[in-house]
Every structure is written in C-alpha cells, then in structure tokens.
Design a protein around this motif. Structure first.
Motif, PDB file in Angstrom:
ATOM      1  N   LEU A 259       0.814  -1.212   0.000  1.00  0.00           N
ATOM      2  CA  LEU A 259       0.000   0.000   0.000  1.00  0.00           C
ATOM      3  C   LEU A 259       0.849   1.263   0.000  1.00  0.00           C
ATOM      4  CD1 LEU A 259      -2.843  -1.016   2.508  1.00  0.00           C
ATOM      5  CD2 LEU A 259      -2.983  -0.893   0.019  1.00  0.00           C
ATOM      6  N   VAL A 263       1.441   1.112  -4.174  1.00  0.00           N
ATOM      7  CA  VAL A 263       0.262   1.925  -4.478  1.00  0.00           C
ATOM      8  C   VAL A 263       0.570   3.408  -4.321  1.00  0.00           C
ATOM      9  CG1 VAL A 263      -2.153   2.349  -3.849  1.00  0.00           C
ATOM     10  CG2 VAL A 263      -1.243   0.015  -3.822  1.00  0.00           C
ATOM     11  N   VAL A 270      -3.183   4.464   5.637  1.00  0.00           N
ATOM     12  CA  VAL A 270      -3.144   3.003   5.573  1.00  0.00           C
ATOM     13  C   VAL A 270      -3.901   2.378   6.729  1.00  0.00           C
ATOM     14  CG1 VAL A 270      -1.620   0.997   5.733  1.00  0.00           C
ATOM     15  CG2 VAL A 270      -1.022   2.894   4.224  1.00  0.00           C
ATOM     16  N   THR A 318      -5.385  -2.905  -6.591  1.00  0.00           N
ATOM     17  CA  THR A 318      -5.406  -1.605  -5.923  1.00  0.00           C
ATOM     18  C   THR A 318      -4.390  -0.638  -6.540  1.00  0.00           C
ATOM     19  OG1 THR A 318      -6.014  -2.715  -3.866  1.00  0.00           O
ATOM     20  CG2 THR A 318      -5.190  -0.458  -3.698  1.00  0.00           C
ATOM     21  N   VAL A 324      -8.188   2.616  -4.482  1.00  0.00           N
ATOM     22  CA  VAL A 324      -8.033   1.989  -3.162  1.00  0.00           C
ATOM     23  C   VAL A 324      -9.302   1.232  -2.772  1.00  0.00           C
ATOM     24  CG1 VAL A 324      -6.374   3.729  -2.392  1.00  0.00           C
ATOM     25  CG2 VAL A 324      -8.819   4.048  -1.898  1.00  0.00           C
ATOM     26  N   TYR A 327      -8.985  -2.499  -2.751  1.00  0.00           N
ATOM     27  CA  TYR A 327      -8.497  -3.120  -1.510  1.00  0.00           C
ATOM     28  C   TYR A 327      -9.594  -3.187  -0.458  1.00  0.00           C
ATOM     29  CZ  TYR A 327      -6.684  -3.642   3.120  1.00  0.00           C
ATOM     30  OH  TYR A 327      -6.531  -4.069   4.404  1.00  0.00           O
TER      31      TYR A 327
END
Length: 456
Positions: A259, A263, A270, A318, A324, A327
């Motif tokens: 993430l 990402v 997060v 993602t 996002v 996810y």
C-alpha cells in the motif's frame, strides 16, 4: 450453580440480556481483544521509536508471540482437559496484566530492552495459549447447545469490532501517552477481563484427581492429533485452516509495503483503510447464523470460505485514488468470510466434539493452523523480494480461494449441514444430503453477532 440458558423455564431473549455469565464472559473477552490489538501497535512502536530496533528484531516480537502455540500448544490442550477451565483463564489474564504493566515500569527504571520486550511477548503468548484453549472448552459449559451459535456469533463479532477499534486507537494512545505508557491501557483491559471472569457465577464440577501412568500426557496429546487425523470433518477443516492461514499471512505480511511503496499511499491513511476492510468481520459475524439457517451449515461454509474468498483477487488491483476501493472491497469480503466461517466452525466443534476432548482438539487444530503463519510471512516476504510486491500479492491472494477447494472437494462440499454429533458424522455417507441433521446455525435468527487477525 447458575442454570444454563437452555434449561427449562429460562427466559428467552438475547443472550446478553438474559444470561448473566455469558454477558460477563463477553465483556471480558471483548476487553482482552481490544487490548491485544493495542499491543499489536504499541509493542512494535516501542521497539522502533524508543529502542531503535531493526527489522529483524521487530519481526522477532511477532515470532515470539506465536511460538508458544508450536512449543506448548499440544500439551496445553491435554492439560486443560484435566482441570477446570475458569481458573486457568483467570490465571492467564492475571499473568498478562502483570507482564504488560511491567513494560512501562521497566522503562522508568531504565531496564527496558528489546530482549525484555521479546520475553514479554513470549510469556504473554504462552498465557494466550492457555487462555484461548480453556476459553474454547469453557463456553459450552455455560451455554446450552441451542444457544451456542448465538454466543459464538456475538463473541466473534465483538472481537472483530474490538480489534478494529484497537488498531485504530493504538497509534492514538501511543501519540497521546507515549508508546511505553500506552502499555498501561493494555494492562487495564486485562484487569477488566480478570474482574469479569471472577464474577461469573457458574462453577464447573471438580475434575477427579486420578493417578495417571507415566507417559499419560503424551498419550493424551496423541489422542487429540488422532481425533483430527481420523475424523473426515475435523481433518478437512484443519487442513483448510492451515492452507488458508498460509495464504492470508502471505499477503498480510507485505500488505503495508504494497500500500505504501507500490500503491503510493501515505502511511497515515493506511491504518484507516485496514480498519475499513476489517469491518467485514463484524458483518460476517452478523450474517453467519442467518445464512447457515437458510442454506445449511456446510453450504454456508462454502459460501463464506470459497465464494467470498474469490474477492481477495481484487486486492492486487489496488491503485492510487479511487482505486483503493479495490483493496477495501476485497479486504472486506475476506474478513467477512473468515469471521463467518469461524463462527460456524466454532459452533460445530463445540457440538460435535466430546466435552472431555474439546481442549486437546482446540490445541491440536491451533498447533496445525498457527504453524503455517510464520511460513506464510516468510513466503510473502520471499516472493515480494524475488518477483516484486504486486506479483507476490497476486500469488498469495490467489491462495485464499484455492484453499477453499479443500472444502469443496471434501464431504463438506456434498452435504447440506455439518453433523451435530460424531455418531451422525461417522454415519453420513459421502455424497448424501444430511438434511435430517439439525443445523447449529438454524436455532434462531434473532440477536446480534473473531477475527483473529483474519486467522482461522
């Protein structure tokens, strides 16, 4: 002795309203889960921010927490079956309370070190082995069989909510009080758990002390393992749990790296995204009994553990911005499936397994299931290093629904309901529809709803 809720004349209604002992058990367990989640944030923060620990040392903290399941999990289950369960739970909660409170006290005395943190993690992990084993075997002694599905749903649902709240507040507590002093908050949750357990009125009968021959403990441990190995239902669920945990920990171990670095998210959001995905556990706990009542416990298990698991494949898609949501949606479905499946599985095992074997069954399945957790973490890290993080996420998340094929290809895939007793389970022919077997989830659809870090 307080009568179990299913006794004649018991006032019907929600368990939390009508069952004094279950209400106290629920409060204590929820407080403990919240504290454990806070610790999962606070301990690494202490190691990194206060002691300047390296990556290996931080990983050692996690390993120390799970290691007791592999070392003493099996004999602990046999030992718990020899004694009353509530005193074991009280002792385990008291030990955790003292150990977590000792961390800030050691810091004030100038004695805090990474070694001390690892020792605390190891000893509190040992307490958790005894508490969880005794707690699983204790619940059926205070609840009637028809109340156990509702009880499991409430406990798993509140545990999921407590974990989400703990993950979200762990960083805030550390920021306001300091990472070290934040451990007092965790110690306080175990004080709440200890007080609740001490006020439970139900008293288990004393286990008669009979002389045991040399090697009896090893024989009882072997009995638990043979129970799992020889029973097709227990064997299937255990193999599935081990495979599923391997895949779950495989992607969870590199999720933050994915993430943040792949990402491109800032570290702050997060935690919020992980908590949002984790709310699926609460939804799963709510849905478990209702879906099991409509479809049957075996078919509902497939829906949750295979059908929802397919959505894990959304996670590697993602990307930044609105991407996002891939996810959040994938993580939500996985969490819902894990918790709902755990609710059904717990109710099944409590009805299916003889009470005198429930402790060693819990320990045997935990030993086999939790043993794949460090392997999964190693797998995820290795794949991420060799093939790249996004490729590793594709491989490990694909393992989540693939693990569900173990259920589909077993007797669970060819029946409506999980058996209510070992006699019915042994007599149910593969390929037959055991509709006549009552479903543990079909007793009631009223009431409210364990995401053990999304572990089985």
């Amino acid at each position: 002795m307080t009568p179990r809720s299913g006794a004649p004349g018991a006032i019907r209604g929600g368990l939390l309203r009508r069952h004094h002992d279950f209400r106290l058990l629920w409060l204590g367990e929820t407080a403990g889960k919240f504290g454990t989640s806070v610790t999962g944030v606070a301990m690494p923060l202490i190691a990194v921010s206060t002691l300047d620990a390296g990556t290996f040392e931080v990983g050692l903290l996690t390993a120390a927490t799970w290691a007791p399941w592999l070392v003493i999990g099996l004999p602990a289950g046999a030992w718990v079956d020899r004694t009353r369960r509530r005193p074991v739970m009280l002792a385990a909660a008291a030990v955790s309370l003292v150990l977590f409170a000792a961390v800030p006290l050691a810091a004030w005395a100038g004695l805090l070190s990474v070694g001390l943190l690892v020792g605390v993690a190891l000893l509190t992990g040992t307490s958790a082995v005894f508490f969880q084993t005794a707690y699983t075997a204790y619940l059926p002694t205070i609840l009637a069989p028809e109340d156990q599905p509702e009880g499991n749903a409430k406990l798993h649902g509140s545990a999921s909510a407590a974990q989400i709240a703990g993950l979200g507040s762990g960083g805030l507590i550390a920021q306001l009080a300091g990472a070290v002093n934040g451990m007092f908050a965790n110690a306080a949750t175990f004080l709440v758990s200890l007080l609740c357990l001490s006020r439970i009125r139900h008293r288990e009968p004393r286990v008669p002390r009979t002389p045991r021959p040399r090697g009896a403990l090893a024989s009882e441990v072997g009995e638990g393992l043979r129970l799992v190995a020889r029973d097709p239902w227990l064997r299937t669920l255990t193999l599935f749990g081990a495979a599923s945990n391997l895949a779950l920990m495989g992607y969870q171990s590199i999720l933050v790296v994915f993430l943040v670095r792949t990402v491109g998210l800032d570290p702050g959001p997060v935690g919020g995204l992980v908590a949002a995905a984790g709310t699926g556990g609460v939804a799963g706990a709510f849905a478990a009994r209702r879906v099991a009542a409509r479809l049957g416990t075996a078919r509902a298990t497939l829906v949750f553990e295979l059908g929802l698991a397919v959505f894990a494949l959304l996670i590697p898609l993602t990307v930044g911005g609105a991407g996002v949501l891939f996810y959040v949606a994938g993580g939500f479905c996985v969490a819902a499936g894990v918790v709902a499946g755990n609710v059904i599985k717990a109710s099944f095992q409590q009805r299916y397994c003889p009470p005198e074997l429930l402790g060693r069954l819990t320990a045997s399945t935990a030993f086999l299931n939790y043993g794949t957790i460090p392997l999964g973490a190693l797998l995820g890290g290795t794949l991420g290093t060799v093939l790249g993080v996004r490729t590793a996420m594709w491989i490990t998340t694909a393992g989540v629904p693939l693990a569900g094929l173990i259920l589909l290809l077993s007797p669970i895939g060819r029946t409506r309901d999980l058996p209510a007793s070992r006699e019915r389970g042994a007599g149910a022919g593969i390929g037959q529809d055991s509709r006549s077997v009552p479903s543990p989830g079909a007793t009631s659809v009223s009431g409210d709803p364990d995401l053990e870090s999304e572990q089985r």
